[in-house]
Scaffold this motif. Structure first.
Motif, PDB file in Angstrom:
ATOM      1  N   ARG A  64      -3.553 -40.711  -4.665  1.00  0.00           N
ATOM      2  CA  ARG A  64      -2.487 -40.530  -5.647  1.00  0.00           C
ATOM      3  C   ARG A  64      -2.991 -39.761  -6.870  1.00  0.00           C
ATOM      4  O   ARG A  64      -4.132 -39.904  -7.275  1.00  0.00           O
ATOM      5  CB  ARG A  64      -1.948 -41.895  -6.083  1.00  0.00           C
ATOM      6  CG  ARG A  64      -1.259 -42.651  -4.946  1.00  0.00           C
ATOM      7  CD  ARG A  64      -0.563 -43.876  -5.489  1.00  0.00           C
ATOM      8  NE  ARG A  64      -1.497 -44.871  -6.021  1.00  0.00           N
ATOM      9  CZ  ARG A  64      -1.244 -45.670  -7.051  1.00  0.00           C
ATOM     10  NH1 ARG A  64      -0.098 -45.577  -7.684  1.00  0.00           N
ATOM     11  NH2 ARG A  64      -2.136 -46.564  -7.444  1.00  0.00           N
ATOM     12  N   ARG A  65      -2.112 -38.965  -7.460  1.00  0.00           N
ATOM     13  CA  ARG A  65      -2.487 -38.242  -8.668  1.00  0.00           C
ATOM     14  C   ARG A  65      -2.747 -39.223  -9.806  1.00  0.00           C
ATOM     15  O   ARG A  65      -1.963 -40.136 -10.055  1.00  0.00           O
ATOM     16  CB  ARG A  65      -1.400 -37.249  -9.063  1.00  0.00           C
ATOM     17  CG  ARG A  65      -1.511 -35.926  -8.313  1.00  0.00           C
ATOM     18  CD  ARG A  65      -0.612 -34.857  -8.916  1.00  0.00           C
ATOM     19  NE  ARG A  65       0.777 -35.033  -8.512  1.00  0.00           N
ATOM     20  CZ  ARG A  65       1.764 -34.171  -8.813  1.00  0.00           C
ATOM     21  NH1 ARG A  65       1.491 -33.101  -9.544  1.00  0.00           N
ATOM     22  NH2 ARG A  65       2.993 -34.389  -8.410  1.00  0.00           N
ATOM     23  N   ARG A  66      -3.850 -39.015 -10.500  1.00  0.00           N
ATOM     24  CA  ARG A  66      -4.270 -39.893 -11.588  1.00  0.00           C
ATOM     25  C   ARG A  66      -3.831 -39.271 -12.913  1.00  0.00           C
ATOM     26  O   ARG A  66      -4.184 -38.126 -13.218  1.00  0.00           O
ATOM     27  CB  ARG A  66      -5.783 -40.083 -11.564  1.00  0.00           C
ATOM     28  CG  ARG A  66      -6.318 -40.709 -10.277  1.00  0.00           C
ATOM     29  CD  ARG A  66      -7.751 -40.282 -10.022  1.00  0.00           C
ATOM     30  NE  ARG A  66      -7.821 -38.831  -9.813  1.00  0.00           N
ATOM     31  CZ  ARG A  66      -8.946 -38.158  -9.724  1.00  0.00           C
ATOM     32  NH1 ARG A  66     -10.116 -38.789  -9.855  1.00  0.00           N
ATOM     33  NH2 ARG A  66      -8.933 -36.850  -9.529  1.00  0.00           N
ATOM     34  N   VAL A  67      -3.114 -40.045 -13.708  1.00  0.00           N
ATOM     35  CA  VAL A  67      -2.588 -39.541 -14.974  1.00  0.00           C
ATOM     36  C   VAL A  67      -3.042 -40.452 -16.108  1.00  0.00           C
ATOM     37  O   VAL A  67      -2.902 -41.672 -16.024  1.00  0.00           O
ATOM     38  CB  VAL A  67      -1.042 -39.478 -14.947  1.00  0.00           C
ATOM     39  CG1 VAL A  67      -0.523 -38.905 -16.260  1.00  0.00           C
ATOM     40  CG2 VAL A  67      -0.551 -38.654 -13.773  1.00  0.00           C
ATOM     41  N   LEU A  68      -3.580 -39.847 -17.156  1.00  0.00           N
ATOM     42  CA  LEU A  68      -3.899 -40.567 -18.386  1.00  0.00           C
ATOM     43  C   LEU A  68      -2.782 -40.320 -19.381  1.00  0.00           C
ATOM     44  O   LEU A  68      -2.439 -39.175 -19.680  1.00  0.00           O
ATOM     45  CB  LEU A  68      -5.224 -40.082 -18.975  1.00  0.00           C
ATOM     46  CG  LEU A  68      -5.608 -40.700 -20.321  1.00  0.00           C
ATOM     47  CD1 LEU A  68      -5.864 -42.192 -20.192  1.00  0.00           C
ATOM     48  CD2 LEU A  68      -6.814 -39.992 -20.923  1.00  0.00           C
ATOM     49  N   VAL A  69      -2.217 -41.403 -19.908  1.00  0.00           N
ATOM     50  CA  VAL A  69      -1.185 -41.328 -20.942  1.00  0.00           C
ATOM     51  C   VAL A  69      -1.807 -41.813 -22.249  1.00  0.00           C
ATOM     52  O   VAL A  69      -2.317 -42.937 -22.311  1.00  0.00           O
ATOM     53  CB  VAL A  69       0.044 -42.178 -20.592  1.00  0.00           C
ATOM     54  CG1 VAL A  69       1.073 -42.130 -21.722  1.00  0.00           C
ATOM     55  CG2 VAL A  69       0.670 -41.705 -19.276  1.00  0.00           C
ATOM     56  N   SER A  70      -1.779 -40.988 -23.275  1.00  0.00           N
ATOM     57  CA  SER A  70      -2.302 -41.372 -24.578  1.00  0.00           C
ATOM     58  C   SER A  70      -1.152 -41.842 -25.461  1.00  0.00           C
ATOM     59  O   SER A  70      -0.241 -41.069 -25.768  1.00  0.00           O
ATOM     60  CB  SER A  70      -3.021 -40.189 -25.232  1.00  0.00           C
ATOM     61  OG  SER A  70      -3.479 -40.541 -26.514  1.00  0.00           O
ATOM     62  N   GLY A  71      -1.200 -43.119 -25.856  1.00  0.00           N
ATOM     63  CA  GLY A  71      -0.168 -43.676 -26.725  1.00  0.00           C
ATOM     64  C   GLY A  71       0.617 -44.769 -26.039  1.00  0.00           C
ATOM     65  O   GLY A  71       1.067 -44.597 -24.904  1.00  0.00           O
ATOM     66  N   ALA A  72       0.768 -45.922 -26.715  1.00  0.00           N
ATOM     67  CA  ALA A  72       1.481 -47.064 -26.124  1.00  0.00           C
ATOM     68  C   ALA A  72       2.548 -47.586 -27.069  1.00  0.00           C
ATOM     69  O   ALA A  72       2.733 -48.795 -27.215  1.00  0.00           O
ATOM     70  CB  ALA A  72       0.493 -48.180 -25.765  1.00  0.00           C
ATOM     71  N   HIS A 114       1.609 -37.378 -35.390  1.00  0.00           N
ATOM     72  CA  HIS A 114       0.283 -36.861 -35.729  1.00  0.00           C
ATOM     73  C   HIS A 114      -0.636 -36.940 -34.502  1.00  0.00           C
ATOM     74  O   HIS A 114      -1.732 -37.479 -34.548  1.00  0.00           O
ATOM     75  CB  HIS A 114      -0.298 -37.655 -36.897  1.00  0.00           C
ATOM     76  CG  HIS A 114       0.607 -37.709 -38.093  1.00  0.00           C
ATOM     77  ND1 HIS A 114       0.990 -36.583 -38.789  1.00  0.00           N
ATOM     78  CD2 HIS A 114       1.236 -38.761 -38.693  1.00  0.00           C
ATOM     79  CE1 HIS A 114       1.789 -36.937 -39.786  1.00  0.00           C
ATOM     80  NE2 HIS A 114       1.959 -38.245 -39.750  1.00  0.00           N
ATOM     81  N   SER A 115      -0.187 -36.379 -33.409  1.00  0.00           N
ATOM     82  CA  SER A 115      -0.818 -36.519 -32.099  1.00  0.00           C
ATOM     83  C   SER A 115      -2.261 -36.009 -32.064  1.00  0.00           C
ATOM     84  O   SER A 115      -2.542 -34.838 -32.370  1.00  0.00           O
ATOM     85  CB  SER A 115       0.013 -35.757 -31.064  1.00  0.00           C
ATOM     86  OG  SER A 115      -0.675 -35.653 -29.838  1.00  0.00           O
ATOM     87  N   ASN A 116      -3.167 -36.889 -31.651  1.00  0.00           N
ATOM     88  CA  ASN A 116      -4.552 -36.503 -31.420  1.00  0.00           C
ATOM     89  C   ASN A 116      -4.669 -35.592 -30.199  1.00  0.00           C
ATOM     90  O   ASN A 116      -5.439 -34.624 -30.198  1.00  0.00           O
ATOM     91  CB  ASN A 116      -5.403 -37.758 -31.236  1.00  0.00           C
ATOM     92  CG  ASN A 116      -6.841 -37.455 -30.866  1.00  0.00           C
ATOM     93  OD1 ASN A 116      -7.521 -36.731 -31.567  1.00  0.00           O
ATOM     94  ND2 ASN A 116      -7.301 -38.005 -29.743  1.00  0.00           N
TER      95      ASN A 116
END
Length: 419
Positions: free
Chosen positions: A19-27, A176-178
């Motif tokens: 499966r494609r691995r996705v990192l999501v930044s922000g919760a 203010h996205s890193n």
């Protein structure tokens, strides 16, 4: 809107298999929402969040228009109905503290009574997070330090020192996205200051208010008390116009407090109590009212979502709703297209007009909370006194334009791969 169905979702398979691995930044909101849909569409998802835990509390946010359809498809509608805070009126006061009149909130927002949802930000965050427990990996107390997109994968180093590799990265880490900074550079070229500064904080429930907002104004200045349930702490907001953003105050809380207090010297209405509460608050949130305008929402294998891509500002009342809709569309397009570049392009084609129309709600004219000029304030007050006689920005025409913007997105019915 009538739903449309594109081609069925394709299996989300990376070049290396699995499966494609996705990192999501922000919760906060956009991050968990996109994680929810990516998980349902069969992706392997990790969410990284710099806060130590899910953020509770917070001021209420609105879920309206097409976003209500999104949360209904998520199965969250019953829970959010229970969490609905049901604001019933907005009462306006003049410079002396005398009452001008009261209206229901939707008469200003273009909302739909009985259909829109207003929930505490923390309640919405928890509702989004709950179905992800045990399905999605969350890394709290951490953040992305570096990104290395080699065209095939994205190698990520976190602040903790952990090293991970992903097929895609989603920056859903706010105004203010890193993530945006790491891939597109400093914020300044994308930041559009709207000329307002605000301080938010909470106060003891000593004003006799419940399910309502009380708003005091002079041209270019507004003070708001926003009360939810009886006995709960009251949200206070002090907001004012300023030609240039107060950059020197951002790193100095005492300078922030002094700046705001100086703009509200009057000994009328609840202003002295609010200024004292602002000075004493341990939850002060100080910022400028601004939007994000980015020429492209993706770069290589990294894509932006929510406020990181298209912050509408709280003057539009649509930040949460646009973020929820965008999360659904981004995940759905990734599930529909085997190539991430095609998916990112389709996501932006579908979402950009909707985001920009809702951004325009904040810049079309005078605002309800902080009318900039005497003419705008007089028009707002005339509408409060005689709403049936008004038209234009604050009347029936303005409300109709707002409702149209809330719904102006054709929402596909993407096929779900994973139950």
């Amino acid at each position: 809107m009538n739903a449309t169905r594109p081609t069925d979702a394709v299996p989300p398979t990376p070049t290396g298999g699995g499966r494609r691995r996705v990192l999501v930044s922000g919760a906060s909101i956009a991050g968990p929402a996109v994680a929810y849909w990516l998980d349902r569409f069969g992706f392997e998802v990790t969410v990284v969040e710099k806060a130590a835990a899910l953020r509770g509390g917070g001021y209420p946010v609105d879920v309206r228009g097409i976003a209500r359809t999104v949360v209904e498809r998520m199965g969250l509608l019953p829970r959010l109905r229970e969490a609905h805070v049901d604001s019933r009126r907005m009462t306006f006061f003049d410079a002396s503290g005398a009452t001008i009149g009261s209206l229901r909130p939707e008469q200003f927002t273009g909302g739909e009574a009985g259909a829109d949802l207003e929930v505490r930000r923390g309640d919405l965050a928890e509702a989004l997070y709950a179905p992800l427990r045990g399905r999605v990996e969350f890394l709290f107390g951490d953040s992305i330090a570096t990104l290395d997109d080699d065209g095939e994968t994205v190698r990520v180093v976190l602040d903790s020192g952990a090293r991970r590799t992903f097929d895609l990265v989603v920056g859903a880490d706010g105004l203010h996205s890193n993530t945006r900074r790491l891939v597109l550079g400093p914020e300044e070229p994308f930041h559009r200051y709207l000329g307002h500064v605000f301080a938010g904080f909470t106060l003891p429930p000593e004003f006799g208010l419940a399910h309502e907002a009380a708003i005091w104004n002079e041209p270019g200045r507004g003070a708001v008390l926003y009360a939810l349930e009886p006995g709960e702490r009251v949200h206070g907001f002090l907001t004012f116009t300023r030609e240039d953003p107060p950059l020197d105050a951002f790193r100095d809380p005492e300078a922030q407090r002094a700046l705001v207090a100086a703009r509200f010297p009057e000994r009328v209405w609840h202003l002295p109590r609010m200024v004292r509460g602002m000075r004493e608050a341990d939850d002060l949130f100080f910022d400028v009212v601004s939007q994000i305008h980015v020429d492209t929402w993706s770069h290589g294998r990294v894509v932006l979502a929510g406020d990181a891509a298209h912050a509408t500002s709280f003057l539009s009342g649509q930040g949460t709703s646009v973020a929820l809709a965008g999360a659904y569309v981004l995940a759905g397009e990734l599930a529909t297209h085997a190539n991430h570049a095609d998916a990112f392009a389709a996501y932006e084609r579908r979402m950009r007009p909707f985001a920009e129309r809702n951004q325009a709600l904040a810049t079309a004219g005078g605002t309800v909370v902080t009318p900039t000029t005497r003419a705008q304030l007089d028009a707002r007050n005339a509408f409060v006194r005689e709403p049936r006689a008004a038209s234009g920005e604050l009347g029936s025409e303005g409300a109709a334009e707002q409702r149209a913007a809330h719904h102006d997105l054709e929402l596909p019915d993407y096929a779900v791969v994973r139950a």
